[in-house]
Design an enzyme around this catalytic site. Sequence first.
Site, PDB file in Angstrom:
ATOM      1  N   GLU A  18       0.792  -1.300  -0.039  1.00 41.06           N
ATOM      2  CA  GLU A  18       0.041  -0.114  -0.006  1.00 41.06           C
ATOM      3  C   GLU A  18       0.852   1.255   0.042  1.00 41.06           C
ATOM      4  OE1 GLU A  18      -2.796  -0.356   3.127  1.00 41.06           O
ATOM      5  OE2 GLU A  18      -3.873  -1.865   2.026  1.00 41.06           O
ATOM      6  N   HIS A  73      -9.496   9.319   2.120  1.00 43.27           N
ATOM      7  CA  HIS A  73      -9.074   8.034   1.508  1.00 43.27           C
ATOM      8  C   HIS A  73      -9.223   8.620   0.063  1.00 43.27           C
ATOM      9  CE1 HIS A  73      -8.467   4.348  -0.694  1.00 43.27           C
ATOM     10  NE2 HIS A  73      -8.171   3.733   0.820  1.00 43.27           N
ATOM     11  N   ARG A 100      -0.969   9.071   1.194  1.00 44.00           N
ATOM     12  CA  ARG A 100      -2.499   9.415   0.814  1.00 44.00           C
ATOM     13  C   ARG A 100      -2.987  10.491   0.857  1.00 44.00           C
ATOM     14  NH1 ARG A 100      -5.854   5.203   4.663  1.00 44.00           N
ATOM     15  NH2 ARG A 100      -5.076   3.631   2.969  1.00 44.00           N
ATOM     16  N   HIS A 126     -12.067   9.441   6.107  1.00 45.40           N
ATOM     17  CA  HIS A 126     -11.761   7.787   6.290  1.00 45.40           C
ATOM     18  C   HIS A 126     -11.188   7.618   7.723  1.00 45.40           C
ATOM     19  CE1 HIS A 126     -10.482   3.958   4.839  1.00 45.40           C
ATOM     20  NE2 HIS A 126      -9.597   4.198   5.232  1.00 45.40           N
ATOM     21  N   ARG A 147      -1.509   8.972   8.670  1.00 50.13           N
ATOM     22  CA  ARG A 147      -1.583   7.720   9.135  1.00 50.13           C
ATOM     23  C   ARG A 147      -0.914   6.604   8.038  1.00 50.13           C
ATOM     24  NH1 ARG A 147      -4.956   2.914   8.788  1.00 50.13           N
ATOM     25  NH2 ARG A 147      -6.173   4.422   7.383  1.00 50.13           N
TER      26      ARG A 147
HETATM   27  C1  SIN Z   1      -7.605   0.830   2.049  1.00 49.78           C
HETATM   28  O1  SIN Z   1      -7.939  -0.438   1.884  1.00 49.78           O
HETATM   29  O2  SIN Z   1      -7.209   1.333   0.974  1.00 49.78           O
HETATM   30  C2  SIN Z   1      -7.748   1.383   3.372  1.00 49.78           C
HETATM   31  C3  SIN Z   1      -6.477   0.716   4.361  1.00 49.78           C
HETATM   32  C4  SIN Z   1      -6.403   1.774   5.593  1.00 49.78           C
HETATM   33  O3  SIN Z   1      -6.894   3.023   5.582  1.00 49.78           O
HETATM   34  O4  SIN Z   1      -5.472   1.470   6.428  1.00 49.78           O
END
Ligand code: SIN
Length: 513
Positions: free
Chosen positions: A111, A229, A275, A334, A369
């Site tokens: 991620e 998000h 993010r 989010h 975060r």
């Molecule tokens: C996601 O699945 O994109 C969210 C994961 C997260 O916010 O930690």
Amino acid sequence: MTSDILIIGAGVAGLYTALKMAPRPVTIITARPLGEGGSTPWAQGGMAAAIGDDDTPNLHFADTMEAGGGLVDPEAASLLVDGGAAAVEDLAHYGVEFDRDADGALKLGREAAHCRNRIVHAAGDQAGAAIMAALIAAARAADHITILERIVVEDLLTDDHGAVGGALIYDVKAGERAVFDASETVMATGGLGGLYAVTTNPTPAQGHGLAFAARAGAIIRDPEFVQFHPTALDIGADPAPLATEALRGAGALLVNADGKRFMEDYHKSLELAPRDIVARAVEAEIVAGRGAFLDAREAIGARFPDAFPTVFASCQKARIDPRKQLMPVAPAAHYHMGGVATDLDGQSSIDGLWAVGEVASTGVHGANRLASNSLLEAVVFGARIADQLREKEPTKRINAGAPADRMDLASKPADPDAMARLRSKMSEGCALNRSREGLLQVIDVIHALNISPFMTSGLKSTLITAELIAQGALMREESRGGHFRTDHPETDEEAFNTEICTTDTYEEDEDGT
Ligand code: SIN
């Protein structure tokens, strides 16, 4: 009602803390039937843990520090990343079936802003649901845990010394208010995305827990840091279904209506940039009229239904086939990085009150975060609270009585019209791009709603939390992580935390802030 230890909230944070408290008796109260209404079952991304052959806790630590924009507490981050492997192992012991390859090794996804593949998943994009199912079964089977469902907390109770001694509750089934005495109270009440018009959070996530702690006098740290998000599905649904970052980790691209891969114009890490940067880029494309879409056709294609069943189901509802079509996306509130300030053991600034999970500010997230650090935080810090409380002598607290200003209000959620007005104003003035002028307008609306003839206990809490965010954002005259001030785009050289306690919150300066 009475319990030695009371846990408010039954997501991963509340359940895991309760399980680790054994053999000490503990009561969990939850506003809805167990497993409903909270964010954990919706978590798609999974849990970050430095367990790959090419990974180390030090690398995870460095990514966490980097993402947090100078505000991550290094001690808290060390505890977090060092706890990754044990957390995965312990959840597996409770029955969570993490995804594994043919040889039985854990599959690790990528991620944004992680330098290694380190996200463990379960059933593709259903990690949260898998964790919840296992913890609910374990909690129901545990002799030391009492679970009370459909009990809504309306406030915390304090004694004459300001220590928290339980909660004022409303029993939905009985239709009655009651006092719940406890010697130690653990807040595990989750987040606040529901304060915004577009959110990936379940509707009940309106930050009530933060309001209770603030009213009780606990220090609230960095409430202005709300994470958006970048890729909620923009299909007119409320809440907006999440299109997990793991899609981009698996190679899905962000394009605009012209087919241009627009992240090339914003950051060298493209779709896997931090993010906040991706979220602001998506917003900029939308505001410029070019639109923003996720393109998973080539990278994921036919594998989509098996690899991402939750996102696939959301797309199907909107008659989109992500194997062949683009997915329209928009940023959505989010995760709340700020919260009830705690020490490294989860204790708040006042006696008798502890906080864990999204409602807490342990220091691990700073201003931004790192994706998938939050389930890990709930597990690592939930265990630390349990370690403190398991052996602690019970403290007899004599509550000073239910707060009179609460007893005058109806035990009801917020009026829907008032909520609609608040949510739209928060999204307009207190979201990805903020300015002093816009924030003052948000605060005006909060104050106007505060004298609503339709005031209920739910609306009161909602307004307190919304004001904490807006006041924090007003005080932070710089841009950092998830907080961007169009009138102060620079980042101060020295990073600082915002700390608010209730008296500050409601004292206005001469200029109205
Ligand atoms: C996601 O699945 O994109 C969210 C994961 C997260 O916010 O930690």
